[in-house]
Design an enzyme around this catalytic site. Sequence first.
Site: not given
Length: 261
Positions: A47, A157, A161
Amino acid sequence: MNPFYRLAFIAAPTPAAQSLADCLKKSKDFILTSPQQADILIVLGGDGFMLHSLHKYQSLKKPVYGIHCGTVGFLMNAQPLETAEDLVYRLQKAKLTPLHPLKMTAHTSKQTFTRHAINEVSLLRETSQAAKIRILLNEIERLPSLTGDGLIIATPAGSTAYNLSAQGPILPLESSLVALTPLSPFRPRHWRGALLPNDTSIRLEILEADRRAVSATADDYTVHHVKSVVIKQDFEMSYDLLFDLGHNLEDRILKEQFNNI
């Protein structure tokens, strides 16, 4: 199969990514070309490398297909790829997912910096002193002072994270929301943040900035000693990611919400 895709391979500097890229480049199932001439950019890595590549090649406005060769692969498609022909087949079936980034405008005492963030904008204290941050939404003060380690503003998105690690909420991709998540808040001690419409203008003012230094980071781009930061989703810009059927970003975000049950 007649070659009809012009592909550019962008591989992370790791043995796994480099080895797969070298293998795929030998195929005659597509035309190998530069990023500028390609129909699709193929990014091999994790990522972090994907975010770096999206920022680097955004001006080309090309769709990007990621192949997971790193540690975290939330924005990537899974391996294994059996053959280069398998890659072409996946590209034919892939779903296009546009991501609208956050636009960060960070002001220091001398300069103004503008940067886009696909995952999140984070404000972090730079000294042993806790940060003090005033929060205004659409120019209306909502919190006169947040005292703590900082703040995260995350897109859907990016909500899985850094935001998730800070106990922030996971946002469905189509939710039209951004997450405002505090980092180790001291005052107000029990404030857990907010969910905001994605057209909200978020202004963050650093209080006592001279002795409580704060940095602002948009994905991997950091501005030190900021005085104020304005964040708003940029609907005029999009990063176009391609995902395999059954492996798209909406499904992965949904599954992530049940992973720890």
